[in-house]
Design an enzyme around this catalytic site. Structure first.
Site, short mmCIF file in Angstrom:
data_model
loop_
_atom_site.label_atom_id
_atom_site.label_comp_id
_atom_site.label_asym_id
_atom_site.label_seq_id
_atom_site.Cartn_x
_atom_site.Cartn_y
_atom_site.Cartn_z
N TRP A 101 37.72 57.19 -27.41
CA TRP A 101 36.80 58.79 -26.88
C TRP A 101 36.89 59.31 -28.46
O TRP A 101 36.32 60.02 -28.80
CB TRP A 101 37.22 59.44 -25.61
N ASP A 171 41.26 66.88 -27.25
CA ASP A 171 40.54 66.86 -25.97
C ASP A 171 41.52 66.08 -24.94
O ASP A 171 42.20 64.84 -25.17
CB ASP A 171 39.50 65.36 -26.18
N LYS A 195 37.67 64.31 -14.59
CA LYS A 195 38.91 63.62 -14.66
C LYS A 195 40.09 64.08 -13.65
O LYS A 195 39.81 63.32 -12.62
CB LYS A 195 39.72 62.89 -16.14
#
Lengths: 360, 360
Positions: A101, A171, A195
């Protein structure tokens, strides 16, 4: 109705009491005579939902007054672009790349300026977090970027990098609300909610007010401007009202069970059950440096692709869903987010122990 | 549980049978043991939801094979930017401005090229649709843009403009699936789903394949590229799974009642009840040219702001919600989308008749 134990990395399992409340309110939200899905986003009843969601999040995370909370569509993927576009001053962005990511985020940022990879754990397939105490931070860096918990690789920063005075952007998608964080340590915290919080289609961006640039280039699409979302309290256009409503319920639920301190305690306890098993097992082993293990995403392998596949198939048959690891790591991955009950982790460990015994 | 008649312009009322199904499936979708909100977007069960939604939409609208269907977050507002960015060749865009939404779209397009307003009804507060049979279409125009039904002003194109061979792009947000359209007449049809289909947070883009540009400038944010969404079948990143699921249910519902031909018939019948009343009333009157009246959004006024406000307050007290007109038109507006039952329109007319009599 039989619920499974759902170890999906995202979208992911949600608290049953929240789902039950949503079900109850589905055709008539608190006497409004309509579903939240049918409400004008400008109506008083939805305004209250939005304001309470923001306030409950502020309470949970102890967000200082000089930070704005924005609810924006497009997920983390759109944030990968919005961050460099909106924070650009010198056009230099420092990224720490510790997995899929942060790598994707760094690649997207290259569209908008010069990207320095100031540290990476790529050499060992992102199985560790590099020492970030003395990095070659660029004097012109507009910010330093991390993905604080890497969902695919299963690592978490244990201490924040030394940014040498530069703004830290994090993040937190796969660790959002999993433990207390000190918001003042960051310039921006953001996360896709799908998530660890609610349904997909929403990113929450917590940004220090002085970083919101009102003098962006005219060519920036309106939807991509933080200042527009901030000035309009996330109502410049119709937001993902449903996701805001559901996340708001999750915030209230987290407050009711004791907030993020309590949640962190539960998460540590749950993860320990699984990691202790992996450390003792002769068949299964974790794939990352134990010192930076994620409490949320736990990748593990047997060492044989065939056996991994067999375990995945057998867990699925036994009611444990989505344990297949990401293709870049292989093996298995158990995502044990806030809403995964301790009983789910215990049952999985029980099953894996039995499997190990039978296949010794 | 008492449901109100909800005349909101969007998000808006939804079919009760759809809401009931969703409620039933909320904690356990078809034996999967989880809510749709908890499903991995890469799982087989969600793939089936996505594929069926697309196929049902294709069936309903009779979408030719050379058109792609994309599910994208960010609403029509993000499309205002994505359209010129993705369709840009000469950088000239022709807009027909017939109300607030086409005006906003044209303003956004100016960020990305030269915008010609080739026709507008601004001179009479957007209460009519200009003659579009022989417009000064630019030889270099990359497309001609319309908002086919203006939500705020309550007008609908009765015939499509003569684009002189240029691509037609149509925002159908507030008329999406309200009647059959001939998809081949358009280069792009798109709509935010929160008006006539499902929950907010999703735009559906129906685009002719040859218009999808794979050679866009490197600086275009990845999320804003149609080619990326198309190549990945709307799964480049996590989509708004919930909205796709709910819209899919609405598509099935529309098929079950007889498709868009039947829906158009019902919509005409419903609108006639309200327009016939407005034409007969001595107190209330419609605000637009009768020849271009929208079947979806019906603005009307008494001629007195005070009386308008009184009617809004009294309808609200009687269980008719969201009848206040948009500030740019004033008065009242009844949005009578697909899901508004005929009984709702009849009850409203009954109420307005009684009000008129009592206030004569």
């Amino acid at each position: 109705m039989a619920r499974v134990y759902n170890f999906s990395a995202g979208p992911a399992t949600m608290p049953v009491p929240v789902l039950e409340e949503i079900k109850e309110e589905l055709l008539d939200y608190k006497g409004s005579g309509m579903s939240v899905m049918e409400m004008s986003h400008r109506s008083k009843v939805f305004q209250t939902i939005l304001e309470e969601a923001e306030q409950d999040l502020r309470d949970l995370m102890n967000i200082p007054d000089n930070y704005k909370v924005l609810f924006i569509q497009g997920g983390a993927t759109l944030q990968f672009a919005m961050l460099p576009i909106n924070l650009k001053k010198n056009g230099v962005f420092d990224y720490i790349v510790t997995g899929q990511w942060s790598k994707k985020a760094a690649e997207e940022a290259k569209k908008f300026g010069k990207v320095n990879i100031v540290a990476t754990s790529k050499d060992k397939n992102f199985s560790y977090i590099p020492d970030c105490s003395d990095l070659p931070i660029d004097d012109d860096a507009d910010y330093v970027y991390i993905c604080e918990n890497e969902t695919v690789h299963g690592t978490t920063f244990q201490t924040l990098p030394n940014t040498k005075g530069k703004i830290l952007v994090s993040d937190q998608s796969s660790m959002f609300l999993s433990k207390p964080v000190n918001v003042s340590d960051y310039g921006v915290i953001y996360g896709g909610v799908q998530k660890n919080v609610g349904p997909a289609g929403l990113a929450i961006v917590i940004i220090r007010e002085d970083l919101i640039n009102e003098n962006l280039d005219e060519s920036v699409p309106t939807y991509l401007r933080y200042d527009i979302h901030a000035k309009n309290d996330s109502l410049y256009n119709t937001p993902n009202c449903w996701a805001i409503y559901v996340c708001g319920k999750v915030f209230k639920y987290l407050k009711s069970i004791g907030g993020l301190e309590k949640m962190a305690e539960i998460n540590k306890e749950k993860a320990k059950i699984l990691y202790d098993f992996l450390d003792e097992s002769k068949l299964f082993k974790g794939t990352v440096d134990p010192s930076v293990r994620s409490l949320m995403n736990v990748p593990f392998i047997t060492g044989s692709d065939e056996k991994d596949a067999d375990v995945v198939a057998k867990t699925k048959a036994a009611g444990f869903e989505n344990l297949k690891g990401h293709k870049s790591v292989g093996g298995l991955r158990a995502s044990i987010y806030n809403a995964m009950p301790k009983e789910g982790v215990e049952a999985l460990v029980e099953f894996l122990k039995k499997y190990e015994k039978e296949n010794a």
